[in-house]
Write a protein that holds these residues in place. Structure first.
Motif, PDB file in Angstrom:
ATOM      1  N   CYS A   1       0.846  -1.190   0.000  1.00 39.77           N
ATOM      2  CA  CYS A   1       0.000   0.000   0.000  1.00 39.77           C
ATOM      3  C   CYS A   1       0.885   1.245   0.000  1.00 39.77           C
ATOM      4  O   CYS A   1       1.854   1.313   0.742  1.00 39.77           O
ATOM      5  N   THR A   2       0.531   2.188  -0.855  1.00 44.30           N
ATOM      6  CA  THR A   2       1.259   3.449  -0.887  1.00 44.30           C
ATOM      7  C   THR A   2       0.249   4.595  -0.936  1.00 44.30           C
ATOM      8  O   THR A   2      -0.860   4.440  -1.433  1.00 44.30           O
ATOM      9  N   ALA A   3       0.661   5.741  -0.426  1.00 40.69           N
ATOM     10  CA  ALA A   3      -0.198   6.923  -0.463  1.00 40.69           C
ATOM     11  C   ALA A   3      -0.249   7.462  -1.885  1.00 40.69           C
ATOM     12  O   ALA A   3       0.710   7.331  -2.646  1.00 40.69           O
ATOM     13  N   ASN A   4      -1.361   8.072  -2.252  1.00 41.98           N
ATOM     14  CA  ASN A   4      -1.457   8.713  -3.561  1.00 41.98           C
ATOM     15  C   ASN A   4      -0.565   9.947  -3.585  1.00 41.98           C
ATOM     16  O   ASN A   4      -0.390  10.628  -2.578  1.00 41.98           O
ATOM     17  N   VAL A   5      -0.002  10.216  -4.762  1.00 43.20           N
ATOM     18  CA  VAL A   5       1.021  11.246  -4.926  1.00 43.20           C
ATOM     19  C   VAL A   5       0.390  12.637  -5.072  1.00 43.20           C
ATOM     20  O   VAL A   5      -0.614  12.810  -5.761  1.00 43.20           O
ATOM     21  N   GLU A   6       1.023  13.625  -4.429  1.00 45.00           N
ATOM     22  CA  GLU A   6       0.591  15.024  -4.482  1.00 45.00           C
ATOM     23  C   GLU A   6       0.985  15.653  -5.816  1.00 45.00           C
ATOM     24  O   GLU A   6       1.820  15.117  -6.552  1.00 45.00           O
ATOM     25  N   GLN A   7       0.403  16.826  -6.122  1.00 43.15           N
ATOM     26  CA  GLN A   7       0.732  17.565  -7.332  1.00 43.15           C
ATOM     27  C   GLN A   7       2.233  17.837  -7.385  1.00 43.15           C
ATOM     28  O   GLN A   7       2.838  18.228  -6.396  1.00 43.15           O
ATOM     29  N   GLY A   8       2.833  17.592  -8.555  1.00 44.30           N
ATOM     30  CA  GLY A   8       4.256  17.813  -8.760  1.00 44.30           C
ATOM     31  C   GLY A   8       5.117  16.621  -8.399  1.00 44.30           C
ATOM     32  O   GLY A   8       6.293  16.584  -8.727  1.00 44.30           O
ATOM     33  N   GLY A   9       4.518  15.614  -7.735  1.00 41.23           N
ATOM     34  CA  GLY A   9       5.278  14.435  -7.316  1.00 41.23           C
ATOM     35  C   GLY A   9       5.450  13.416  -8.426  1.00 41.23           C
ATOM     36  O   GLY A   9       4.761  13.445  -9.452  1.00 41.23           O
ATOM     37  N   ASP A  10       6.385  12.495  -8.230  1.00 43.82           N
ATOM     38  CA  ASP A  10       6.696  11.442  -9.195  1.00 43.82           C
ATOM     39  C   ASP A  10       5.614  10.358  -9.129  1.00 43.82           C
ATOM     40  O   ASP A  10       5.385   9.764  -8.083  1.00 43.82           O
ATOM     41  N   CYS A  11       4.974  10.106 -10.267  1.00 43.43           N
ATOM     42  CA  CYS A  11       3.903   9.109 -10.317  1.00 43.43           C
ATOM     43  C   CYS A  11       4.285   7.922 -11.195  1.00 43.43           C
ATOM     44  O   CYS A  11       3.426   7.216 -11.712  1.00 43.43           O
ATOM     45  N   SER A  12       5.572   7.694 -11.349  1.00 47.16           N
ATOM     46  CA  SER A  12       6.029   6.586 -12.178  1.00 47.16           C
ATOM     47  C   SER A  12       5.568   5.238 -11.641  1.00 47.16           C
ATOM     48  O   SER A  12       5.299   4.315 -12.401  1.00 47.16           O
ATOM     49  N   PHE A  13       5.464   5.119 -10.305  1.00 53.65           N
ATOM     50  CA  PHE A  13       5.109   3.844  -9.699  1.00 53.65           C
ATOM     51  C   PHE A  13       3.988   3.962  -8.681  1.00 53.65           C
ATOM     52  O   PHE A  13       3.809   3.082  -7.846  1.00 53.65           O
TER      53      PHE A  13
ATOM     54  N   LEU B   1      -0.171   6.026  -7.895  1.00 50.90           N
ATOM     55  CA  LEU B   1      -1.293   6.803  -8.424  1.00 50.90           C
ATOM     56  C   LEU B   1      -1.283   8.217  -7.864  1.00 50.90           C
ATOM     57  O   LEU B   1      -0.894   8.442  -6.727  1.00 50.90           O
ATOM     58  N   CYS B   2      -1.778   9.151  -8.659  1.00 53.38           N
ATOM     59  CA  CYS B   2      -1.916  10.540  -8.213  1.00 53.38           C
ATOM     60  C   CYS B   2      -3.167  10.689  -7.356  1.00 53.38           C
ATOM     61  O   CYS B   2      -4.115   9.915  -7.480  1.00 53.38           O
ATOM     62  N   LYS B   3      -3.167  11.724  -6.515  1.00 53.97           N
ATOM     63  CA  LYS B   3      -4.354  12.043  -5.726  1.00 53.97           C
ATOM     64  C   LYS B   3      -5.501  12.423  -6.651  1.00 53.97           C
ATOM     65  O   LYS B   3      -5.277  12.814  -7.798  1.00 53.97           O
ATOM     66  N   ARG B   4      -6.741  12.330  -6.137  1.00 54.27           N
ATOM     67  CA  ARG B   4      -7.935  12.695  -6.904  1.00 54.27           C
ATOM     68  C   ARG B   4      -7.798  14.122  -7.436  1.00 54.27           C
ATOM     69  O   ARG B   4      -7.314  14.998  -6.745  1.00 54.27           O
ATOM     70  N   GLY B   5      -8.207  14.308  -8.691  1.00 58.43           N
ATOM     71  CA  GLY B   5      -8.133  15.628  -9.322  1.00 58.43           C
ATOM     72  C   GLY B   5      -6.821  15.868 -10.045  1.00 58.43           C
ATOM     73  O   GLY B   5      -6.611  16.938 -10.613  1.00 58.43           O
ATOM     74  N   LEU B   6      -5.934  14.855 -10.019  1.00 59.73           N
ATOM     75  CA  LEU B   6      -4.638  14.961 -10.697  1.00 59.73           C
ATOM     76  C   LEU B   6      -4.492  13.807 -11.680  1.00 59.73           C
ATOM     77  O   LEU B   6      -5.125  12.768 -11.537  1.00 59.73           O
ATOM     78  N   ASP B   7      -3.633  13.979 -12.674  1.00 61.68           N
ATOM     79  CA  ASP B   7      -3.335  12.940 -13.657  1.00 61.68           C
ATOM     80  C   ASP B   7      -1.822  12.838 -13.785  1.00 61.68           C
ATOM     81  O   ASP B   7      -1.108  13.823 -13.631  1.00 61.68           O
ATOM     82  N   CYS B   8      -1.327  11.650 -14.059  1.00 59.71           N
ATOM     83  CA  CYS B   8       0.106  11.433 -14.234  1.00 59.71           C
ATOM     84  C   CYS B   8       0.472  11.725 -15.687  1.00 59.71           C
ATOM     85  O   CYS B   8       0.163  10.958 -16.587  1.00 59.71           O
ATOM     86  N   VAL B   9       1.103  12.866 -15.924  1.00 62.00           N
ATOM     87  CA  VAL B   9       1.504  13.278 -17.271  1.00 62.00           C
ATOM     88  C   VAL B   9       3.015  13.457 -17.266  1.00 62.00           C
ATOM     89  O   VAL B   9       3.544  14.247 -16.489  1.00 62.00           O
ATOM     90  N   GLY B  10       3.691  12.691 -18.098  1.00 62.83           N
ATOM     91  CA  GLY B  10       5.146  12.779 -18.168  1.00 62.83           C
ATOM     92  C   GLY B  10       5.835  12.372 -16.872  1.00 62.83           C
ATOM     93  O   GLY B  10       6.912  12.869 -16.565  1.00 62.83           O
ATOM     94  N   GLY B  11       5.202  11.492 -16.095  1.00 61.14           N
ATOM     95  CA  GLY B  11       5.802  10.987 -14.853  1.00 61.14           C
ATOM     96  C   GLY B  11       5.602  11.891 -13.650  1.00 61.14           C
ATOM     97  O   GLY B  11       6.139  11.622 -12.581  1.00 61.14           O
ATOM     98  N   THR B  12       4.819  12.976 -13.802  1.00 64.70           N
ATOM     99  CA  THR B  12       4.581  13.912 -12.705  1.00 64.70           C
ATOM    100  C   THR B  12       3.085  14.147 -12.544  1.00 64.70           C
ATOM    101  O   THR B  12       2.368  14.300 -13.538  1.00 64.70           O
ATOM    102  N   CYS B  13       2.599  14.204 -11.307  1.00 66.73           N
ATOM    103  CA  CYS B  13       1.180  14.481 -11.050  1.00 66.73           C
ATOM    104  C   CYS B  13       0.868  15.940 -11.377  1.00 66.73           C
ATOM    105  O   CYS B  13       1.494  16.849 -10.820  1.00 66.73           O
ATOM    106  N   GLN B  14      -0.082  16.120 -12.297  1.00 63.46           N
ATOM    107  CA  GLN B  14      -0.476  17.452 -12.762  1.00 63.46           C
ATOM    108  C   GLN B  14      -1.988  17.620 -12.621  1.00 63.46           C
ATOM    109  O   GLN B  14      -2.719  16.641 -12.637  1.00 63.46           O
ATOM    110  N   PRO B  15      -2.464  18.886 -12.533  1.00 64.99           N
ATOM    111  CA  PRO B  15      -3.919  19.106 -12.525  1.00 64.99           C
ATOM    112  C   PRO B  15      -4.531  18.510 -13.792  1.00 64.99           C
ATOM    113  O   PRO B  15      -3.879  18.420 -14.827  1.00 64.99           O
TER     114      PRO B  15
END
Length: 147
Positions: A1-13, A15-29
């Motif tokens: 289990c891992t916490a969802n990643v905040e905006q600007g964080g590495d999402c390579s491995f 999931l991003c927090k709700r309202g964010l998408d992993c674009v280019g390996g970084t959580c973005q709005p």
């Protein structure tokens, strides 16, 4: 289990927090129309071919199954259609069908989800929201195991 990643964080491995998408390996709005996306876009848009687009309207094509506008489903012929609403005990296994409010599709049939303490079969997904079948009974999962 891992916490969802905040905006600007590495999402390579992770999931991003709700309202964010992993674009280019970084959580973005979430992206707006015409912007790049990997899975999600702003409300009423679909991520198709890596770009946010308006959903296909009724009768429009849905070759990958995700292109339809909100409220429509991709049928077995890859065309967006209004879903056929089926009730308790009816078949819900075909594309384009959806169970009536309060019911869920379990083993291809619409049924009322089971509640905590009800008997169930592991792997049949017959327990209600936030419940799992544990040792033959619907129960809330023990999230302490994730810590």
């Amino acid at each position: 289990c891992t916490a969802n990643v905040e905006q600007g964080g590495d999402c390579s491995f992770a999931l991003c927090k709700r309202g964010l998408d992993c674009v280019g390996g970084t959580c973005q709005p979430l992206s707006s129309q015409g912007q790049p996306c990997s899975l999600y876009c702003q409300a009423d848009l679909r991520c198709v071919g890596g770009t946010c687009q308006a959903g296909a309207q009724e009768g429009g094509p849905c070759p990958s199954g995700i292109e339809c506008a909100p409220g429509l489903r991709c049928d077995s012929t890859a065309i967006c259609r209004k879903p056929v609403v089926v009730t308790d005990g009816q078949d819900c296994s075909s594309a384009g069908t959806v169970c009536a409010s309060g019911l869920s599709c379990t083993n291809g049939v619409c049924a009322t989800p089971k509640t905590e303490g009800d008997s169930c079969t592991v792997g049949n997904f017959e327990c209600g929201t936030y419940l799992l079948c544990v040792s033959g009974k619907c129960a809330a999962p023990d999230y302490a195991l994730c810590k």
